[in-house]
Design a protein around this motif. Structure first.
Motif, mmCIF file in Angstrom:
data_model
loop_
_atom_site.group_PDB
_atom_site.id
_atom_site.type_symbol
_atom_site.label_atom_id
_atom_site.label_comp_id
_atom_site.label_asym_id
_atom_site.label_seq_id
_atom_site.Cartn_x
_atom_site.Cartn_y
_atom_site.Cartn_z
ATOM 1 N N ARG A 57 4.531 -8.445 -31.901
ATOM 2 C CA ARG A 57 5.190 -8.155 -33.171
ATOM 3 C C ARG A 57 4.329 -8.586 -34.359
ATOM 4 O O ARG A 57 4.175 -7.852 -35.344
ATOM 5 N N ASP A 58 3.779 -9.785 -34.262
ATOM 6 C CA ASP A 58 2.962 -10.320 -35.351
ATOM 7 C C ASP A 58 1.687 -9.496 -35.535
ATOM 8 O O ASP A 58 1.281 -9.177 -36.655
ATOM 9 N N ALA A 59 1.044 -9.155 -34.421
ATOM 10 C CA ALA A 59 -0.189 -8.383 -34.483
ATOM 11 C C ALA A 59 0.068 -6.979 -35.015
ATOM 12 O O ALA A 59 -0.758 -6.420 -35.755
ATOM 13 N N ALA A 60 1.206 -6.388 -34.649
ATOM 14 C CA ALA A 60 1.549 -5.058 -35.152
ATOM 15 C C ALA A 60 1.725 -5.077 -36.666
ATOM 16 O O ALA A 60 1.259 -4.171 -37.379
ATOM 17 N N GLU A 61 2.400 -6.104 -37.172
ATOM 18 C CA GLU A 61 2.565 -6.239 -38.632
ATOM 19 C C GLU A 61 1.209 -6.363 -39.311
ATOM 20 O O GLU A 61 0.952 -5.737 -40.346
ATOM 21 N N ALA A 62 0.337 -7.184 -38.734
ATOM 22 C CA ALA A 62 -0.984 -7.394 -39.331
ATOM 23 C C ALA A 62 -1.825 -6.120 -39.286
ATOM 24 O O ALA A 62 -2.606 -5.844 -40.206
ATOM 25 N N LEU A 63 -1.668 -5.342 -38.236
ATOM 26 C CA LEU A 63 -2.449 -4.123 -38.065
ATOM 27 C C LEU A 63 -2.062 -3.043 -39.070
ATOM 28 O O LEU A 63 -2.925 -2.350 -39.616
ATOM 29 N N ILE A 64 -0.784 -2.895 -39.324
ATOM 30 C CA ILE A 64 -0.297 -1.787 -40.158
ATOM 31 C C ILE A 64 -0.131 -2.175 -41.625
ATOM 32 O O ILE A 64 -0.216 -1.331 -42.519
#
Length: 226
Positions: A82-89
């Protein structure tokens, strides 16, 4: 566990992958070939919104920050996803440079450095080109993600059952993220906002291979495992 590459080395990887636009080999994770998404013409303000386009849009619901979104250290693979997805987008052209946002993702990668170049190439397919970024900045464009679902795809469980010993790092898991990608900015004096569905899969390795979760690879945009 292998020693993590020097930060300067990772910086070079990102600059090469994003600044110069050089794609690494289309290497799979374990038994998978994760091809990279093609780069459409991202310089047109009226292009159909995609993860690489330049649809001018208006200010998003984020306040100014002193650093890009940080991926927190954790041993929980779903929390990491979840955290990585937020950072990616999530990004804002008025706050930081393109490479600053990409570096956050690469820094969360395989600490041995084995997957670093491949991950940097994956990351490139999620971001605008440098020329497109410059145009997006004219509109003060921001982007953010609303997550609807985070789940382990059925096809990943099937793959684990079929994988031979040593083919995948112990503790490797795939999470598919589905949700809505929003963009906002200002064209002239008009605030504009667009949104579109987005889905992708993150390949993550946690314990016992590493003492915290790390991102190995990304699927191509909108071609996740189900």
């Amino acid at each position: 566990m292998a020693v993590s590459p020097h930060p300067a080395h990772r910086r070079v990887i990102v600059l090469v992958a994003i600044g110069l636009g050089i794609l690494a080999s289309l290497v799979g994770v374990g038994l998978y070939g994760l091809t990279l998404a093609p780069q459409p013409d991202a310089g047109s303000p009226t292009a159909t919104p995609t993860p690489q386009d330049v649809a001018p849009t208006a200010p998003g619901p984020t306040e100014s920050r002193v650093a890009p979104h940080v991926i927190r250290s954790t041993t929980d693979a779903e929390d990491f996803a979840r955290d990585a997805a937020e950072a990616l987008i999530t990004w804002d052209t008025t706050e930081f440079e393109l490479t600053d946002y990409a570096q956050v993702i690469v820094d969360a990668g395989d600490p041995s450095g084995i997957e670093s170049a491949a991950l940097a190439s994956d990351v490139r397919s999620y971001f605008p080109t440098t020329d497109a970024w410059a145009q997006l900045r004219i509109y003060g464009t921001r982007q953010w993600l609303t997550i609807d679902e985070v789940f382990v795809p059925t096809s990943w469980n099937d793959a684990l059952a079929q994988a031979t010993e040593g083919e995948l790092l112990p503790g490797t898991i795939a999470y598919t993220i589905s949700g809505t990608r929003h963009r906002a900015g200002v064209v002239g004096t008009d605030a504009q906002e667009t949104s579109r569905p987005i889905a992708f899969t993150m390949f993550i390795a946690c314990e016992p291979s590493f003492n915290e979760c790390h991102l190995l690879r990304l699927s191509e945009v909108d071609n996740p495992l189900r």
